[in-house]
Design a protein around this motif. Structure first.
Motif, PDB file in Angstrom:
ATOM      1  N   SER A  13       0.825  -1.210   0.000  1.00 53.02           N
ATOM      2  CA  SER A  13       0.000   0.000   0.000  1.00 53.02           C
ATOM      3  C   SER A  13       0.867   1.271   0.000  1.00 53.02           C
ATOM      4  O   SER A  13       0.374   2.373   0.225  1.00 53.02           O
ATOM      5  CB  SER A  13      -0.974  -0.013   1.185  1.00 53.02           C
ATOM      6  N   GLU A  56      -5.912   0.802   9.024  1.00 58.25           N
ATOM      7  CA  GLU A  56      -5.784   2.226   8.735  1.00 58.25           C
ATOM      8  C   GLU A  56      -5.314   2.976   9.982  1.00 58.25           C
ATOM      9  O   GLU A  56      -5.772   2.687  11.085  1.00 58.25           O
ATOM     10  CB  GLU A  56      -7.160   2.720   8.295  1.00 58.25           C
ATOM     11  N   ILE A  70      -2.219   2.875   5.583  1.00 53.16           N
ATOM     12  CA  ILE A  70      -2.330   1.520   6.121  1.00 53.16           C
ATOM     13  C   ILE A  70      -1.024   1.184   6.841  1.00 53.16           C
ATOM     14  O   ILE A  70       0.050   1.246   6.248  1.00 53.16           O
ATOM     15  CB  ILE A  70      -2.594   0.487   4.997  1.00 53.16           C
TER      16      ILE A  70
END
Length: 126
Positions: A13, A56, A70
């Motif tokens: 991410s 998160e 993340i």
């Protein structure tokens, strides 16, 4: 081409972890800030918040988009980069110098699940 630094751990991410002893400095990669464009706001967690790998922990907003942050590792937030509250564009200037949170790592084995610089470069080039 986005800058990728050796010696850091990278997530899919597009967050990085720079490990120093029992602490990890977490931010977004140069690739991520290039994709986002001009960053206008960073939503930071609170000190003493517990963060979990894969969960998160905040968000980054740019003129183009908002993106959840993340967490690549689990731990407890011991410091947030308060400079980003007034100057979120620092991430655009140097994503690696301007980490977002510092956490006390709760499970260093999680670092093994992350990519090294070479693997991350290959991931970004796909």
């Amino acid at each position: 081409m986005a800058k990728v630094l050796e010696g850091l751990c990278y997530s899919e991410s597009h967050e990085y972890v720079r490990v120093e002893g029992e602490f990890g400095y977490i931010g977004i990669t140069d690739f991520a800030q290039q994709q986002l464009g001009n960053i206008v706001y960073v939503d930071l967690p609170d000190v003493d918040d517990d963060v979990e790998a894969g969960e998160e922990f905040g968000a980054v907003e740019s003129v183009k988009a908002a993106s959840d942050l993340i967490c690549p590792v689990s731990g407890t937030v011991v410091e947030v980069n308060e400079a980003l509250e007034d100057s979120p564009e620092l991430i655009n200037q140097d994503a690696f110098a301007n980490w977002i949170i510092k956490v006390k790592l709760s499970d260093t084995a999680q670092l093994e699940d992350l990519m090294d610089a070479t693997a991350y470069e290959n991931f970004c080039n796909k």
